[in-house]
Enzyme design. Structure first.
Site, PDB file in Angstrom:
ATOM      1  N   CYS A 351       0.792  -1.234   0.000  1.00 33.38           N
ATOM      2  CA  CYS A 351       0.000   0.000   0.000  1.00 33.38           C
ATOM      3  C   CYS A 351       0.830   1.293   0.000  1.00 33.38           C
ATOM      4  CB  CYS A 351      -1.045   0.001   1.108  1.00 33.38           C
ATOM      5  SG  CYS A 351      -0.588  -0.884   2.604  1.00 33.38           S
ATOM      6  N   ARG A 380       7.420 -10.556   5.869  1.00 35.29           N
ATOM      7  CA  ARG A 380       6.995 -10.172   7.211  1.00 35.29           C
ATOM      8  C   ARG A 380       7.672 -11.112   8.182  1.00 35.29           C
ATOM      9  NH1 ARG A 380       0.444  -9.373   6.274  1.00 35.29           N
ATOM     10  NH2 ARG A 380       0.673  -7.989   4.476  1.00 35.29           N
ATOM     11  N   GLN A 398       0.874 -11.514  -2.561  1.00 35.97           N
ATOM     12  CA  GLN A 398      -0.584 -11.411  -2.522  1.00 35.97           C
ATOM     13  C   GLN A 398      -1.121 -11.070  -3.906  1.00 35.97           C
ATOM     14  OE1 GLN A 398      -0.794  -8.171   0.382  1.00 35.97           O
ATOM     15  NE2 GLN A 398      -1.599  -9.628   1.874  1.00 35.97           N
ATOM     16  N   ASP A 400      -2.664  -8.644  -4.637  1.00 33.33           N
ATOM     17  CA  ASP A 400      -2.954  -7.393  -3.944  1.00 33.33           C
ATOM     18  C   ASP A 400      -3.372  -6.286  -4.909  1.00 33.33           C
ATOM     19  OD1 ASP A 400      -3.078  -5.761  -1.752  1.00 33.33           O
ATOM     20  OD2 ASP A 400      -0.933  -5.329  -1.685  1.00 33.33           O
ATOM     21  N   HIS A 402      -5.091  -2.016  -4.746  1.00 33.14           N
ATOM     22  CA  HIS A 402      -5.693  -0.931  -3.977  1.00 33.14           C
ATOM     23  C   HIS A 402      -6.584  -0.124  -4.899  1.00 33.14           C
ATOM     24  CE1 HIS A 402      -2.184  -2.080  -1.580  1.00 33.14           C
ATOM     25  NE2 HIS A 402      -3.043  -1.921  -0.597  1.00 33.14           N
ATOM     26  N   LYS A 482     -11.623  -4.380   8.381  1.00 34.21           N
ATOM     27  CA  LYS A 482     -11.431  -5.376   7.325  1.00 34.21           C
ATOM     28  C   LYS A 482     -12.649  -6.274   7.184  1.00 34.21           C
ATOM     29  CE  LYS A 482      -7.804  -7.529   9.303  1.00 34.21           C
ATOM     30  NZ  LYS A 482      -6.611  -8.397   9.407  1.00 34.21           N
ATOM     31  N   HIS A 528      -8.164  -1.564   0.304  1.00 32.84           N
ATOM     32  CA  HIS A 528      -7.171  -2.622   0.089  1.00 32.84           C
ATOM     33  C   HIS A 528      -7.982  -3.886  -0.172  1.00 32.84           C
ATOM     34  CE1 HIS A 528      -4.017  -0.486   2.701  1.00 32.84           C
ATOM     35  NE2 HIS A 528      -5.124   0.190   2.918  1.00 32.84           N
TER      36      HIS A 528
END
Length: 653
Positions: A351, A380, A398, A400, A402, A482, A528
Site C-alpha cells: 500500500c 513479514r 498477494q 494485492d 488498492h 477489514k 485494500h
RNA sequence: GCUGGCGUAGCUCAAUCGGUAGAGCACCUGUUUUGUAAACAGGCGGUUAGGGGUUCAAGUCCCCUCGCUAGCUCCA
C-alpha cells in the site's frame, strides 16, 4: 436467568417434565426449551414446551463432551494432587480442560493414565448432581479448596446470575465438584467413548501476559463406532495435509537457510504462476492496472505510512557497510541506533508504494476509481511459533490491489469486489467461506469518526450483498477495518484468505488528493483488497481441498505416456512429441519398469491422464487412456485425446 | 514469543540398559521385454540438525543454539 422469573412452585426438574410426557428414553441427555439447552437436572417451568435432545444429536454430543471434560478434571486432580482446575468447555470436535499443574506439563504417558482413570469413573456410573448455591457459599467452598482460578471465575459471574455446582461420584468418598453452568448428562455411564488426544500450553483467559496453563484436549462420542469414525477421518485429513502433498508432488520445500520461506520447485512454481495468470486475466475484465514497485525502502516511507510504530515487530530491516560506518562516526548516535533509524526496510505490504504512485502527480476525479494491482513479494517477520507450512510464511505474494476512489464510489467498488471474489471461489469449488467484519483495534491510527464511517461502509456492503457475517471486535488492521474471508484447511484450522479493507487513513498520511469537478482538491478513499489473499496460503488450502488432484488446466503435468515395453518406445515418443507440439504438458515414462509400476508411480503424482501405449496402439495409431478421475477410458485415436485434453485445459473465467 | 513434543541417508522409518549406525523407497549399473497399482541383482548414499559437557564409550544422558511440530498468543 429466565427460569428465575417462573414462580418457584411451578418449577420441576426437567427429568420429571420429560417423564410426565412419556419421553424419557435411555438416550435422552437434555432438552431444549426456548432455544436453550437444559440438562435433566435443571428445574424448568412445569408447563414448558420442549424438545428432547438425544445423545446422538449434535447438541447431545456437546453435552457428552462437556461432561467428559468434568470426568477428566476429576481424574487429573486425583492423579496429580495440587493441580488446580480452570475451565473446560466442549469445542467443535471434542473438549479441553485447562489445568494449573505444579511442576510442568503432562506427558503422553500421563494422558494414558488419565484416560484409564476416567474409564473407572465412567464405569461407576454415578449420577451428575446439580446444586444451586449462593455466591458466598460458592466462594467459601472453592477458597477452602484453594481453587484460586475458580474463585476468580465465581467473582466474575454477574450478580443477577444463578451459581450452580455440578457433582459426580459418591458423596463422602470420591465426589468431585465444579462450579459450572452445565449442561451435563444424567450420569457418568452415558460417556461411552472417550479419548484424550493431545496436550498443549494455553494462557489463562487467552492473554499472553497471564500465566500459562496446561491444556489437555480430548474427544468423546455417543458410541465407540462414532469415535472410530472420527479418528479415521482425522487420519484421512492428515493424508491431505498440504505439507505432505507438497513433498510427495515435488511442489515446494523449506530449508533452514530461509526459515518459513518456501522454495517453489518447478512443478509448484508452475501451479503458482498459473494462479497469478488467472488473476491477471480477470484484472482485464475488472479494470485493474498492474504496477511493479521496489522491494526495499527508506524507512521514511514507513514512518509516513505508520508501519514503523504499528508494524515494527513484523518488519525485516537491511543494513549495509556504509550504514555501519555512518553510525560509527557520531559516538552520540551509535551504530545500533543509527541502523535502527536509517536502515532500509523490506516491504511488508504494497500500500505505501501505491500511495507514492498516486501522489506522484496531479490526479483528476476522471481517473477514479483507480484500481492498482501489484504482485510484489512481501516479507513479514512472523514469530517463531506461528509459521505453518505454506499457510503462514515469512515471504509471500498477494493478489494485492488498492482502489483509490471517491466516497460515493465505495459502495459500488465493494459490490464489484464481492462479485469477483465469489466468481473466483466458485471456479475453485471453494464454497465454505466464513465472513467476518473486523473492527477497530486498540493499536490504530486515525480518528474515531473515520473509523465509524469505515466500519459502516463495509457492513453496508455485506448487507446489500445479503451475505451473512460475524463481527470480530478489535481485529481490524491498524489503518482500517477489514472484511475477512476465512476458509478451513484439511485439519479444520481456519485461515483468512481474501480480504477487503476500508482505509481512510493512508490517503490522509500521504496527503493524497484528486482534483474534483469543482476544481478543488479532495481526499480519495483507499480500499485494500485481495481475493486469494496470498498465493502461498491459497495454494495450501486449495491443495488440501483438491487432495493434490489439480484440474487439467492447473496441473503441472497433464498427461504421461507409459510404454508397455521398450518395443513401443519409438511410438511412445512420437505421441509425447505430438502432445507437446499442441501445447499440452506431457511427460513420458520409458524406463525399464513394468507397466504396473509405471501406473503406480503416475498415480502417486496424480497426473490427470495416463496414456498407455503398446504394440496394439502403435498398430492402430491410438492411445489407451486412463483418467485419474474417471478410470479407464479405453483406446482412442491420438487426435481425439488431444482434442479432449485441449478442451479441458482452458482456465475458468 | 510461550508450553509440550520432535530432529538418524533425498523420502518413510529402525537401532534393547549408554557398547561396531541399519532397512525399504528413490538414485546409478546390469539382467528381465513386460497391456492397467511395486520384476530381480548389485552399487552409491551418514560429521545421527549445530555447538558444548558427562563417560573408558553418546544417535541414546545433561546444557545451549537452530529448525520443525501440536496448541496458546499474534496474523494473509
Amino acid at each position: 436467568m429466565w427460569y428465575l422469573k417462573a414462580r418457584m412452585e411451578s418449577r420441576i426438574p426437567a427429568r420429571e417434565l420429560v417423564k410426565q410426557k412419556g419421553q424419557l428414553k435411555d438416550d435422552v441427555v437434555a432438552i431444549k426449551v426456548d432455544g436453550r439447552i437444559v440438562d435433566l437436572h435443571t428445574p424448568v417451568p412445569a408447563d414448558a414446551t420442549f424438545e428432547v435432545i438425544h445423545a446422538t444429536d449434535k447438541d447431545g454430543i456437546q453435552v457428552i463432551r462437556h461432561s467428559t471434560a468434568h470426568v477428566m478434571a476429576d481424574a487429573v486432580q486425583r492423579l496429580f494432587p495440587g493441580t488446580k482446575v480452570t475451565i473446560g468447555p466442549a469445542i467443535e470436535d471434542g473438549f479441553y480442560y485447562d489445568f494449573d499443574k505444579p511442576g510442568g506439563g503432562f506427558s503422553d504417558e500421563d494422558l494414558a493414565t488419565i484416560e484409564k482413570a476416567m474409564l473407572d469413573v465412567i464405569a461407576k456410573n454415578t449420577p451428575f448432581r446439580r446444586e444451586v448455591v449462593s455466591r458466598n457459599e460458592a466462594l467459601a467452598l472453592f477458597e477452602k479448596m484453594n481453587e484460586t482460578f475458580k474463585v476468580e471465575i465465581i467473582r466474575s459471574i454477574p450478580e443477577n446470575e444463578e451459581i450452580s455446582l455440578y457433582k459426580h461420584g459418591t458423596p463422602g468418598d470420591d465426589e468431585w465438584v465444579d462450579v459450572c453452568e452445565g449442561p451435563h448428562v444424567p450420569s457418568t455411564g452415558f460417556l461411552r467413548a472417550v479419548k484424550l488426544t493431545s496436550v498443549a500450553g494455553a494462557y489463562w483467559r487467552g492473554d499472553e501476559r497471564n500465566p500459562m496453563l496446561q491444556r489437555i484436549y480430548g474427544t468423546a462420542f455417543p458410541s465407540k463406532e462414532a469415535l472410530e469414525e472420527h479418528l479415521k477421518l482425522i487420519e484421512e485429513a492428515k493424508q491431505r495435509d498440504h505439507r505432505k502433498l507438497g513433498k510427495e508432488l515435488d511442489l515446494f520445500f523449506f530449508d533452514q537457510v530461509a526459515p518459513a520461506m518456501p522454495f517453489f520447485l518447478p512443478r509448484g512454481a508452475y501451479v503458482y504462476n498459473r494462479l497469478v495468470d488467472y488473476v491477471r486475466n480477470l484484472y482485464v475484465d475488472y479494470g485493474y492496472e498492474e504496477v511493479i514497485t521496489p522491494q526495499a525502502f527508506d524507512p521514511k516511507l514507513f514512518r509516513t505510512s505508520g508501519h514503523l510504530g504499528n508494524y515494527n515487530e513484523n518488519m525485516y530491516r537491511l543494513w549495509t557497510e556504509d550504514l555501519l560506518e555512518e553510525g560509527a562516526v557520531d559516538p552520540k548516535v551509535g551504530v545500533a541506533k543509527h541502523v535502527q533509524e536509517a536502515s532500509f526496510a523490506l516491504k511488508p505490504m504494497n500500500c505505501p508504494s501505491h500511495c507514492v504512485i498516486f501522489g506522484a502527480r496531479k490526479r483528476s476525479y476522471r481517473e477514479l476509481p483507480w484500481r492498482v494491482a501489484d504482485f510484489g513479494r512481501l516479507h513479514r517477520y512472523e514469530r517463531g511459533g506461528v509459521v505453518h507450512g505454506l499457510s503462514r510464511v515469512r515471504s509471500f505474494c498477494q493478489d494485492d490491489a488498492h482502489i483509490f476512489c471517491t466516497q460515493d464510489q465505495v459502495a459500488e467498488e465493494i459490490e464489484k469486489f464481492l462479485k469477483m471474489f465469489y466468481g473466483i471461489y466458485k471456479a475453485f469449488a471453494l464454497t465454505k467461506i466464513d465472513i467476518r467484519l473486523a473492527t477497530r483495534p486498540e493499536k490504530r491510527i486515525g480518528s474515531d469518526d473515520l473509523w465509524d464511517m469505515s466500519e459502516r461502509a463495509l457492513q453496508e456492503g455485506l448487507e446489500r450483498a445479503g451475505l451473512p457475517f460475524e463481527i470480530s471486535k478489535g481485529e481490524g488492521a491498524f489503518y482500517g477495518p477489514k472484511l475477512e474471508f476465512h476458509v478451513q484447511d484439511a485439519l479444520k484450522r481456519s485461515w483468512q484468505l481474501g480480504t477487503m479493507q476500508y482505509d481512510p487513513n493512508l490517503p490522509e498520511r500521504f496527503d493524497l488528493a484528486y482534483t474534483g469537478e469543482d476544481g478543488k482538491d479532495h481526499r480519495p478513499v483507499m480500499l485494500h483488497r485481495a481475493v486469494f489473499g496470498t498465493f502461498e496460503r491459497f495454494l495450501s488450502v486449495y491443495l488440501e481441498h483438491c487432495g493434490g488432484n489439480f484440474p487439467a488446466w492447473l496441473a503441472p503435468t497433464q498427461a504421461i505416456v507409459l510404454t508397455v515395453s521398450d518395443k513401443s518406445e519409438a511410438y511412445g515418443r512420437s505421441v509425447l512429441e505430438e502432445l507437446r507440439s499442441k501445447g499440452l504438458r506431457a511427460e513420458g515414462d520409458f524406463s525399464g519398469d513394468k507397466l504396473g509400476a509405471k501406473i503406480r508411480n503416475a498415480r502417486t503424482y496424480r497426473y490427470p491422464y495416463m496414456l498407455i501405449v503398446g504394440p496394439k496402439d502403435a498398430e492402430a495409431g491410438s492411445v489407451s487412456v486412463r483418467s485419474r478421475d474417471a478410470g479407464e477410458l479405453g483406446a482412442m485415436p491420438r487426435a481425439e485425446f488431444v482434442a479432449k485434453l485441449l478442451a479441458e485445459s482452458a482456465s475458468p473465467r
